[in-house]
Motif scaffolding. Structure first.
Motif, mmCIF file in Angstrom:
data_model
loop_
_atom_site.group_PDB
_atom_site.id
_atom_site.type_symbol
_atom_site.label_atom_id
_atom_site.label_comp_id
_atom_site.label_asym_id
_atom_site.label_seq_id
_atom_site.Cartn_x
_atom_site.Cartn_y
_atom_site.Cartn_z
ATOM 1 N N THR B 307 0.863 -1.189 0.000
ATOM 2 C CA THR B 307 0.000 0.000 0.000
ATOM 3 C C THR B 307 0.896 1.235 0.000
ATOM 4 O OG1 THR B 307 -1.727 1.202 1.214
ATOM 5 C CG2 THR B 307 -0.177 -0.048 2.530
ATOM 6 N N SER B 309 2.170 5.182 0.550
ATOM 7 C CA SER B 309 1.985 6.393 1.351
ATOM 8 C C SER B 309 1.400 7.458 0.422
ATOM 9 C CB SER B 309 3.320 6.867 1.942
ATOM 10 O OG SER B 309 4.219 7.226 0.898
ATOM 11 N N ALA B 316 3.992 0.398 2.439
ATOM 12 C CA ALA B 316 3.837 -0.540 3.553
ATOM 13 C C ALA B 316 3.423 -1.879 2.951
ATOM 14 C CB ALA B 316 2.802 -0.040 4.546
ATOM 15 N N PRO B 350 -2.392 -4.092 5.065
ATOM 16 C CA PRO B 350 -2.306 -2.688 5.457
ATOM 17 C C PRO B 350 -2.886 -1.739 4.406
ATOM 18 C CG PRO B 350 -0.185 -3.449 4.650
ATOM 19 C CD PRO B 350 -1.078 -4.650 4.691
ATOM 20 N N TRP B 352 -2.764 2.616 3.866
ATOM 21 C CA TRP B 352 -2.194 3.847 4.397
ATOM 22 C C TRP B 352 -3.270 4.920 4.429
ATOM 23 C CZ3 TRP B 352 3.566 3.639 3.911
ATOM 24 C CH2 TRP B 352 4.189 4.584 4.751
ATOM 25 N N ILE B 359 -1.769 3.754 9.702
ATOM 26 C CA ILE B 359 -1.982 2.606 8.828
ATOM 27 C C ILE B 359 -3.043 1.720 9.477
ATOM 28 C CG2 ILE B 359 -0.933 0.456 8.004
ATOM 29 C CD1 ILE B 359 1.560 2.120 7.370
ATOM 30 N N SER B 374 -5.452 -0.168 13.904
ATOM 31 C CA SER B 374 -4.864 1.020 13.322
ATOM 32 C C SER B 374 -3.664 1.418 14.172
ATOM 33 C CB SER B 374 -5.964 2.091 13.308
ATOM 34 O OG SER B 374 -5.443 3.345 13.085
ATOM 35 N N THR B 377 2.353 5.571 11.980
ATOM 36 C CA THR B 377 3.413 5.068 11.101
ATOM 37 C C THR B 377 4.757 4.975 11.822
ATOM 38 O OG1 THR B 377 3.653 7.309 10.253
ATOM 39 C CG2 THR B 377 2.383 5.783 8.922
#
Lengths: 172, 444
Positions: B307, B309, B316, B350, B352, B359, B374, B377
């Protein structure tokens, strides 16, 4: 589709059990080796009554053993090696057979992760056979992740049957 | 898309009618910073929506009166849905005891509404013309108004457009009430197709129809194109389909799997999982499916579920390199991977947050359940967001305030939504066979 309400009941039952359990430890994940469901352990081709020209004995898909795994694991247990040894003998006996090994997972965890895990399981089975001497070009792998459960229920009995590598005959 | 064309027409009609767009009054607008971290610490804005009033010259038919009620109820449902709002239910009896014939702001203020929405309606041929006004209940001042119209048949879209205007007027943000969602449905044990519907599950239609398994839909940013993994050629490969035109094409085909696509914020790169080198690794490919770069290198571990940012500089992902699936963050060149999650033995899937600060992911909690959780980061402030059923596959709405996910809490699998804080969980589908939800971009 008919199974879904039943599914819901099972899920509900699980929730209630978990709820009542309070701080009890979660149900055990690693199960002892499940019974191998695939019957026909003997790699015996069915004897056809001899006609004019006896057809070559055919290998049946059901003669292959299914290989089972622990939750979130792709290493081969002792029973998995036993099953693969049977499959190795079959592939030796029928040298023209080409198979596809399907990797499958139980429903826990996400679609994407299980797709990778299923691939690892199929490859673990393939690698074992190749290491024992089966030509690599006789085996392909495919992962179905958690998309094709053998048993659609949501309990450990079903899950243990679903974490598996199945053999499919592509050609012979 | 027809509905967009209709909306454009509605806007044109509305502009030609001479009214200004939603008026903003800084003094009256309560700007809140919706904090994705502190669940429940932010007081929602309380909003009351009065019964729609008919302002036409002639008497209203029973059928038209029904349309008015449907629109009113839909606006209320949307207000109730919205993360920043708490809907104050209308209490007709209470209002009547004040002998109120006009919308009485004092009465609404006693019911606890910070803001009151007033809806007026008249009909012109097949069209429904609605004027909305928002009042700050205490100050009794109007802080925004607007006019919208559409054919009666499209009363849902009309109500959603009003709700979008209310959100813009009260928060300054874009509403998500005309967005679409895409998800899979299991039509038979061997057939899973993708479906598209409004964000609330209405107007569902089947998107793919190839009889195989179709999973992991992911929108390209600000685009009607959905990337997904399909077995339509036997092997799991990557495809894309336009949800407006239905046009479909193959993007990438490699030996092994092509899975878990995530399109970069600039729309030019796809992070996905390939097994071409014998192990499940994360790669960057371009929109034609050519490999740009391999990002992860482990000998045996599974890497999956990338995923991006929001700035497109980090990714991630999940890896079981330590023996159990955990979430890691790396740069978009694959360097500087660091482990993010340490709570629990199974953290996966995950996504973002759009602010970039959090995340959201799937975490196997102590109960043995898969819940949504959740985390910051930097690895601090782990929070569990769901409490029942198996929960998976979180995705953010384009406003970053809402999350869509799959849960088995009441069925074999349905789509649910919630605020990023875990508040306000709602069931969206009711067929019990749904999964892999993803939330589409704002309409044009």
């Amino acid at each position: 589709m008919k199974r879904l309400p039943l599914f819901g009941l099972f899920a509900l039952a699980m929730i209630i059990m978990i709820g009542c359990g309070g701080s009890n430890p979660p149900p055990p994940i690693e199960e002892p080796p499940p019974p191998v469901v695939t019957p026909d352990p003997e790699p015996e081709p069915e004897p056809e009554p001899p006609v004019e020209e006896p057809p070559a004995p055919q290998l049946q898909e059901s003669q292959f053993r299914t290989v089972y795994f622990d939750f979130d694991k792709f290493n081969l247990r002792a029973d998995a090696r036993t099953a693969l040894d049977v499959n190795y003998e079959l592939m030796n006996e029928f040298p023209d057979v080409i198979v596809q090994i399907e990797g499958h997972c139980d429903e826990r965890g996400t679609v994407e992760y299980n797709l990778s895990l299923g691939e690892k399981r199929a490859r673990a089975a393939m690698d074992y056979l190749v290491e024992r001497g089966i030509a690599g070009n006789r085996i392909t792998v495919i992962s179905y992740g958690k998309e094709r459960p053998a048993d659609p229920r949501s309990n450990e009995e079903a899950w243990s049957k679903n974490r598996r590598a199945e053999f499919r005959i592509i050609s012979q | 898309m027809k509905s967009i064309a209709r909306y454009t027409i509605a806007i044109l009609v509305f502009l030609m009618s001479g009214s200004a767009a939603a008026q903003f009054d800084d003094a009256g607008v309560r700007n809140i910073f919706f904090d994705t971290i502190r669940a429940g610490d932010v007081q929602p804005i309380t909003v009351g929506v009065d019964d729609m009033r008919y302002t036409g010259v002639f008497g209203v038919s029973a059928q038209d009166s029904t349309y008015m009620r449907w629109v009113t109820d839909m606006v209320r449902w949307d207000v109730d849905f919205y993360a920043d709002f708490d809907l104050i239910p209308i209490d007709s009896f209470y209002l009547r005891t004040y002998e109120i014939t006009e919308l009485d702001l004092l009465a609404w203020s006693r019911l606890g509404a910070d803001y009151t929405v007033r809806l007026e309606c008249e009909f012109q041929g097949p069209r429904m013309l609605i004027t909305w006004r928002i009042f700050q209940t205490m100050g009794r001042n109007e802080i925004g108004s607007g006019k919208l119209s559409d054919n009666r048949t499209f009363w849902r879209q009309l109500a959603h457009s009003i709700a979008d205007d209310i959100v813009r007027s009260l928060t300054g943000d874009r509403g998500i009430f005309r967005t679409k969602i895409v998800y899979s449905r299991q039509l038979s044990p061997t057939n899973k197709e993708l479906f598209v519907s409004d964000f609330d599950g209405a107007n569902e239609r089947q998107l793919t129809d190839n009889g195989s398994i179709n999973i992991s839909p992911a929108f390209a940013p600000n685009s009607p194109e959905v990337y997904f993994t399909s077995y339509l050629d036997g092997d799991p490969n990557l495809y894309r389909i336009n949800i407006q035109t239905g046009r479909q094409s193959k993007v990438a085909s490699y030996p092994g799997i092509v899975a878990a696509p995530a399109i970069s914020p600039d729309g030019k790169r796809i992070a996905c999982v390939l097994t071409i080198d014998g192990n499940s690794e994360i790669y960057l490919i371009d929109l034609n499916g050519s490999v740009i770069q391999r990002l992860t290198r482990t000998r045996r571990a599974i890497e999956s579920s990338p995923t991006w940012s929001p700035d497109g500089e980090q990714i991630a992902f999940v890896s079981d390199r330590t023996g159990s699936p955990q979430i890691y963050i790396m740069n978009d060149d694959g360097l500087d991977a660091r482990r993010l999650t340490f709570e629990g033995g199974y953290n996966d899937s995950p996504v973002w947050s759009l602010r970039g600060d959090r995340i959201t992911f799937v975490s196997r909690t102590r109960s043995g359940r898969f819940d949504l959780a959740s985390i910051n980061t930097d690895g601090t402030d782990y929070r569990v967001l769901t409490q029942v059923g198996q929960n998976e596959n979180p995705h953010f709405a384009p406003d970053g305030k809402h999350i869509i996910f799959r849960s088995t809490r009441l069925s074999g699998g349905d789509i649910y939504t919630m605020d990023v804080t875990g508040r306000n969980q709602r069931r969206i589908t009711r067929t019990g066979d749904a999964g892999s939800p993803t939330w589409g971009p704002y309409p044009d």
